[in-house]
Enzyme design. Structure first.
Site, mmCIF file in Angstrom:
data_model
loop_
_atom_site.group_PDB
_atom_site.id
_atom_site.type_symbol
_atom_site.label_atom_id
_atom_site.label_comp_id
_atom_site.label_asym_id
_atom_site.label_seq_id
_atom_site.Cartn_x
_atom_site.Cartn_y
_atom_site.Cartn_z
ATOM 1 N N GLU A 498 0.824 -1.227 0.000
ATOM 2 C CA GLU A 498 0.000 0.000 0.000
ATOM 3 C C GLU A 498 0.851 1.266 0.000
ATOM 4 O O GLU A 498 0.609 2.197 0.775
ATOM 5 C CB GLU A 498 -0.998 -0.008 1.165
ATOM 6 C CG GLU A 498 -2.076 -1.062 0.977
ATOM 7 C CD GLU A 498 -3.241 -0.953 1.940
ATOM 8 O OE1 GLU A 498 -3.290 -0.003 2.739
ATOM 9 O OE2 GLU A 498 -4.106 -1.840 1.886
HETATM 10 C C1 LIG Z 1 3.285 -9.563 0.521
HETATM 11 C C2 LIG Z 1 2.814 -8.570 -0.473
HETATM 12 C C3 LIG Z 1 1.453 -8.400 -0.701
HETATM 13 C C4 LIG Z 1 1.005 -7.528 -1.707
HETATM 14 N N1 LIG Z 1 -0.340 -7.481 -2.009
HETATM 15 C C5 LIG Z 1 -0.712 -6.784 -3.122
HETATM 16 C C6 LIG Z 1 -2.057 -6.881 -3.604
HETATM 17 O O1 LIG Z 1 -2.910 -7.548 -3.021
HETATM 18 N N2 LIG Z 1 -2.370 -6.214 -4.736
HETATM 19 C C7 LIG Z 1 -1.464 -5.454 -5.434
HETATM 20 O O2 LIG Z 1 -1.804 -4.896 -6.451
HETATM 21 N N3 LIG Z 1 -0.176 -5.328 -4.976
HETATM 22 C C8 LIG Z 1 0.211 -5.988 -3.863
HETATM 23 N N4 LIG Z 1 1.506 -5.900 -3.420
HETATM 24 C C9 LIG Z 1 2.450 -5.042 -4.141
HETATM 25 C C10 LIG Z 1 2.935 -3.854 -3.353
HETATM 26 O O3 LIG Z 1 1.964 -2.853 -3.314
HETATM 27 C C11 LIG Z 1 4.246 -3.401 -4.006
HETATM 28 O O4 LIG Z 1 5.207 -4.358 -3.622
HETATM 29 C C12 LIG Z 1 4.673 -2.035 -3.626
HETATM 30 O O5 LIG Z 1 3.846 -1.097 -4.241
HETATM 31 C C13 LIG Z 1 6.129 -1.739 -4.005
HETATM 32 O O6 LIG Z 1 6.433 -2.111 -5.291
HETATM 33 P P1 LIG Z 1 7.741 -2.994 -5.582
HETATM 34 O O7 LIG Z 1 7.754 -4.110 -4.618
HETATM 35 O O8 LIG Z 1 7.751 -3.307 -7.008
HETATM 36 O O9 LIG Z 1 8.951 -2.043 -5.210
HETATM 37 P P2 LIG Z 1 9.589 -0.904 -6.136
HETATM 38 O O10 LIG Z 1 8.518 -0.073 -6.716
HETATM 39 O O11 LIG Z 1 10.572 -1.506 -7.028
HETATM 40 O O12 LIG Z 1 10.323 -0.018 -5.041
HETATM 41 C C14 LIG Z 1 11.563 -0.395 -4.461
HETATM 42 C C15 LIG Z 1 11.951 0.668 -3.436
HETATM 43 O O13 LIG Z 1 12.121 1.935 -4.084
HETATM 44 C C16 LIG Z 1 11.374 2.923 -3.411
HETATM 45 N N5 LIG Z 1 10.902 3.917 -4.359
HETATM 46 C C17 LIG Z 1 10.320 3.708 -5.559
HETATM 47 N N6 LIG Z 1 10.030 4.881 -6.122
HETATM 48 C C18 LIG Z 1 10.430 5.859 -5.286
HETATM 49 C C19 LIG Z 1 10.419 7.266 -5.298
HETATM 50 N N7 LIG Z 1 9.950 7.955 -6.301
HETATM 51 N N8 LIG Z 1 10.936 7.920 -4.261
HETATM 52 C C20 LIG Z 1 11.457 7.251 -3.221
HETATM 53 N N9 LIG Z 1 11.475 5.925 -3.134
HETATM 54 C C21 LIG Z 1 10.984 5.223 -4.165
HETATM 55 C C22 LIG Z 1 10.221 2.170 -2.755
HETATM 56 O O14 LIG Z 1 9.761 2.889 -1.615
HETATM 57 C C23 LIG Z 1 10.893 0.868 -2.364
HETATM 58 O O15 LIG Z 1 11.536 1.029 -1.139
HETATM 59 C C24 LIG Z 1 1.954 -6.749 -2.422
HETATM 60 C C25 LIG Z 1 3.306 -6.871 -2.134
HETATM 61 C C26 LIG Z 1 3.743 -7.776 -1.195
HETATM 62 C C27 LIG Z 1 5.212 -7.920 -0.984
#
Ligand SMILES: Cc1cc2nc3c(=O)[nH]c(=O)nc-3n(C[C@H](O)[C@H](O)[C@H](O)COP(=O)(O)OP(=O)(O)OC[C@H]3O[C@@H](n4cnc5c(N)ncnc54)[C@H](O)[C@@H]3O)c2cc1C
Length: 830
Positions: A498
């Site tokens: 989220e």
């Molecule tokens: C267990 C689990 C359950 C989930 N459940 C759902 C679900 O039900 N439905 C769904 O749609 N998604 C779900 N998600 C997805 C979740 O919302 C994403 O993992 C999350 O949005 C982060 O995306 P990412 O993991 O690809 O990280 P990335 O987007 O690759 O980010 C990596 C890091 O970079 C940082 N970052 C990225 N952009 C910026 C910026 N502009 N400025 C500063 N920092 C930045 C982020 O904060 C993070 O620390 C789930 C994820 C997990 C792990």
């Protein structure tokens, strides 16, 4: 009157009027009045009046001001105005502002805050917490679910569905429970205190997902079909937004739909062909209905003039031919159902779009609106439950566990760590309650939900780490009796979902807060976007001059409140908490001032200067969290026993706000501005300190001593002492050990020696032999010993039990067998 006195009087008048936010007319009249006095006493001459008129007339004659001041400024503003994508704009527009806007504006009205009603449970909600929630928790075996089965037991799923756990947000007319946000929060906190896996599974359908989206945007047909099914658990929902290429940048999802005609149930209809590749989707492996976000295109213009229609949300039955669903990810040993979903060129009717054709392209807006609510409930409540459970368990454990002949909780070093857990527990409950209370008042508090999500999940990670440290090896060795380790392992899940926390802190809290909470910036942006130049100038003029007055006022307020330490400012209570209200008055003015300075000097660049934005967001967050603590203290009847917790939390927050401001000045891109404003805001240096050792000692005492303050800390947790509930058992052992201590002392005194506080059954025998304790008292010592051993002991396993693939440990040539052979030969040699 001489010239010096006149100039001084004018400066003081400007300062006082600015402090109280007087209107431009009042300013003009007050200065004119002083000049009249100056003229009568021969101090102000023609030149002074001339300067006054040159400044005052253009400002006070609207038509002149708009033509010669506002219009050129508007032109300049349009050039430097930050560019905003549609998704950014929709994210900013989503939701409402509430108390945080008052904190942002430099002059919070504390009576207004204290008058927000305290959230309360209805009789029905309380009955649910005391009945089905307790029953469910008694059924759940977390070790079995997380280690042995990697899922909840089927009977637990059945119970969840039958009792409406998945339908807390669904309206009663569709068969749901229609609970308040506060009740949902209490349920989730209680579930987390026994099983993080359970609260994750229950949290998701009640958060952002099909249920929430349908209730707000669904067509009647969709609501009538799906909501009763979701309420009864006939359908299990998931919501799929994230894809491998788009995580944080969710607006950039590559998943798409093409509007086209196709065959559906034997007829040709208008529909869409969907292609998607999603991952990390909670409940996906067991979902029967998928909420899907994708970008919709209409290349043949079958729906209208536009080809790119934007992000759209639809509900896709999981059994639709071509949907690939069912595989699982393995989220950090908290194996709730989570996995990928794919679909390739799947034709579905347009009716599958949530809200039907009118909601085509409205998906992002829908998600942002719902997120502004859901983000304040599920993750903050789960984290709050986790922090509170860590506080209760650590308090009890630190009192029971002895080293160096003392309960470890009496060691100063341990007290420091415990105070952090206790202070966070009090604050987390306060903040979550305040935030869900806002939702129950009808708000969709987007900034508050980001603040609460970020800080509760971060504090949970710190608190659980601290709790692990206090528990030592007891926290590390996993097994059915370890009540901490799953929370420790799972903490990053809440941090990431989220809105991952780094992004939330650096972009969302202040990025959204600055524009939404500022009283004039949004109006300026909106005015600058108007096509009608006349209307734009009039609207911009109103916002601009309001803004200038606001900025001047904030400068004088900050200057005075910083110089005086805020001690003359208003606090609604004249007790030990008064200083915190006064410190907040000061920091509230400072953030209002610094916001304008940052926006004024950096313009659109501020969006890219994430660390500036993060620090401004930290200050706003600390103000919000501290106000929540003070509201909780007041709402609970100003319980003096809780004061150490209140003091710890307020002082920790204010020290953090001070640090954020200091770092902001030290790193401010315009060095001169940074240096000057640092002098204004910290004329006496950084004077605020974190809580004293004495306060930390008092917090640690509360956590280890059964009392009303401790019980309030553990409210809405599952502390029932029944087999399988380690937390409840530890609570009972604390009472048993405390009851045994005076008896132990009696025996030691009679025996004239200081015995170690273990093997208490032997102490009991000795006491009976010496005739200083009764049989009942001896039984109490034995009971304490049994409980004490339960608390300090850890699980161990048969050698083969822990390997995921048992066959490897049984193969004679396997690595394990080889190691055993080597170990044997080594010990022989030894
Ligand atoms: C267990 C689990 C359950 C989930 N459940 C759902 C679900 O039900 N439905 C769904 O749609 N998604 C779900 N998600 C997805 C979740 O919302 C994403 O993992 C999350 O949005 C982060 O995306 P990412 O993991 O690809 O990280 P990335 O987007 O690759 O980010 C990596 C890091 O970079 C940082 N970052 C990225 N952009 C910026 C910026 N502009 N400025 C500063 N920092 C930045 C982020 O904060 C993070 O620390 C789930 C994820 C997990 C792990």
């Amino acid at each position: 009157m001489n010239v010096f006195v006149l100039v001084l009087a004018i400066i003081v008048a400007i300062g006082v009027l600015a402090y109280y936010r007087a209107s431009l007319t009042l300013f003009t009249a007050a200065i004119a009045g002083l000049l009249v006095v100056g003229s009568l006493t021969d101090t102000a001459g023609m030149a002074t009046w001339l300067i006054f008129l040159v400044i005052a007339l253009p400002l006070n004659i609207a038509s002149f001001r708009q033509q010669y001041i506002t219009k050129p400024v508007l032109g300049l503003f349009r050039k430097i105005m930050p560019e905003m994508s549609t998704t950014e704009k929709e994210a900013i527009d989503a939701g409402t502002t509430w108390w945080e806007a008052d904190l942002f504006c430099g002059n919070p009205d504390w009576h207004k805050m204290h008058n927000f009603p305290k959230p309360r449970l209805s009789a029905e909600e309380q009955t649910f917490l005391d009945g089905p929630v307790e029953e469910l928790l008694a059924m759940v075996d977390d070790w079995h679910s997380t280690h042995e089965r990697a899922d909840l037991a089927p009977e637990v799923y059945d119970y969840l569905k039958n009792k409406g756990f998945f339908a807390m947000i669904i309206a009663k007319k569709y068969g749901g429970l229609e609970f308040s946000a506060f009740a949902q929060s209490c349920v989730l906190q209680k579930l987390t205190s026994k099983s993080m896996m359970l609260s994750s599974i229950v949290g998701v359908p009640n958060s952002l997902g099909p249920g929430e989206l349908l209730q707000h945007y669904g067509t009647d047909e969709q609501k009538n079909y799906y909501l009763p099914r979701l309420a009864k658990g006939l359908d299990v929902p998931c919501f799929a937004l994230t894809s491998p290429e788009a995580g944080s940048d969710a607006g950039a999802i590559p998943d798409f739909g093409i509007v086209c005609k196709g065959e559906w149930q034997g007829k040709e209809i208008l529909g869409m062909r969907l292609t998607w590749d999603k991952r990390y989707i909670t409940l996906a492996p067991i979902a029967t209905v998928i909420g899907l976000a994708f970008k919709l295109f209409d290349p043949e213009k079958l729906l209208g003039d536009k080809e790119e229609l934007g992000i759209t949300c639809a509900l896709i039955p999981a059994n639709t031919p071509g949907v690939k669903i069912g595989r699982r990810h393995f989220p950090l040993n908290v194996p709730f159902q989570n996995g990928p979903i794919q679909g390739n060129d799947i034709f579905v009717p347009l009716d599958y779009i949530i809200g039907g054709a009118p909601m085509v392209g409205q998906g992002w807006k829908m998600l942002m609106e719902c997120l502004s609510i859901g983000r304040a409930i599920t993750l903050p409540s789960n984290s709050t439950g986790g922090i509170k459970a860590a506080a209760m368990a650590t308090g009890a454990y630190a009192r029971i566990r002895r080293q160096f002949k003392l309960p470890i909780g009496k060691m100063e070093g341990v007290e420091e760590v415990m105070a952090r857990i206790g202070g966070y527990a009090y604050m987390a409950d306060a903040s979550t309650t305040m935030s869900v209370g806002a939702i129950d008042l009808g708000e969709k508090p987007s900034v508050i939900s980001a603040i609460t999500k970020y800080h509760m999940t971060e504090r949970m990670r710190i608190a659980i780490n601290d709790a692990m440290d206090v528990h030592g090896g007891k926290g590390i060795c996993m097994g059915p009796n370890n009540y901490l380790a799953r929370g420790y392992q799972g903490a990053p899940v809440a941090i990431t979902v989220e809105g991952a926390n780094i992004l939330t802190r650096n972009m969302i809290i202040y990025g959204q807060g600055a524009i939404r909470c500022h009283p004039y910036v949004l109006a300026e942006l909106q005015a600058a976007q108007l096509d009608d130049q006349g209307a734009a100038v009039t609207a911009f003029d109103k916002a601009l001059f309001g803004h200038i007055g606001f900025a001047i006022s904030n400068f004088f307020r900050t200057f005075w409140l910083s110089l005086s330490g805020g001690i003359f400012s208003h606090a609604p209570y004249n007790d030990v908490t008064a200083k915190y209200y006064k410190q907040m008055n000061r920091f509230s003015a400072a953030i209002a001032l610094m916001s304008d300075v940052a926006m004024g000097t950096l313009g659109g660049e501020l969006k890219r200067r994430e660390r500036i934005s993060a620090r401004l967001g930290d200050i706003l967050s600390m103000l919000y969290l501290t106000s929540a603590v003070l509201k909780r203290y007041n709402d609970e009847g100003r319980q003096v026993q809780d004061l150490p917790l209140v003091q710890w939390a307020c002082e920790d927050n204010m020290a953090k706000a001070q640090l954020a401001l200091n770092e902001l000045f030290d790193n401010f891109p315009n060095r001169l501005v940074g240096i000057v404003l640092k002098r204004v805001v910290f004329p006496w240096g950084r004077t605020l300190r974190k809580a004293s050792d004495q306060v930390e000692h008092q917090v640690a005492r509360i956590m280890q001593t059964p009392c009303e303050a401790r019980s309030r800390l553990g409210l809405h947790l599952y502390l029932t002492n029944e087999p399988g509930n380690q937390l409840g058992r530890v609570e009972q052992v604390l009472l048993d050990v405390l009851a045994a201590e005076p008896l132990f002392d009696k025996v030691c005194k009679a025996a004239n020696k200081r015995l170690p506080f273990y093997r208490l059954h032997e102490v009991a025998d000795l006491g009976l032999k010496l005739g200083v304790i009764s049989k009942e008292e001896a039984a109490k010592l034995c009971l304490a010993e049994e409980g004490r051993l339960f608390v300090i002991n850890v699980d161990d396993f048969e050698p083969g039990h822990l390997a995921a693939d048992n066959s490897l440990t049984q193969q004679p040539n396997g690595a394990d067998a080889l190691n055993q052979e080597q170990a044997k030969s080594k010990s022989k040699a030894a």
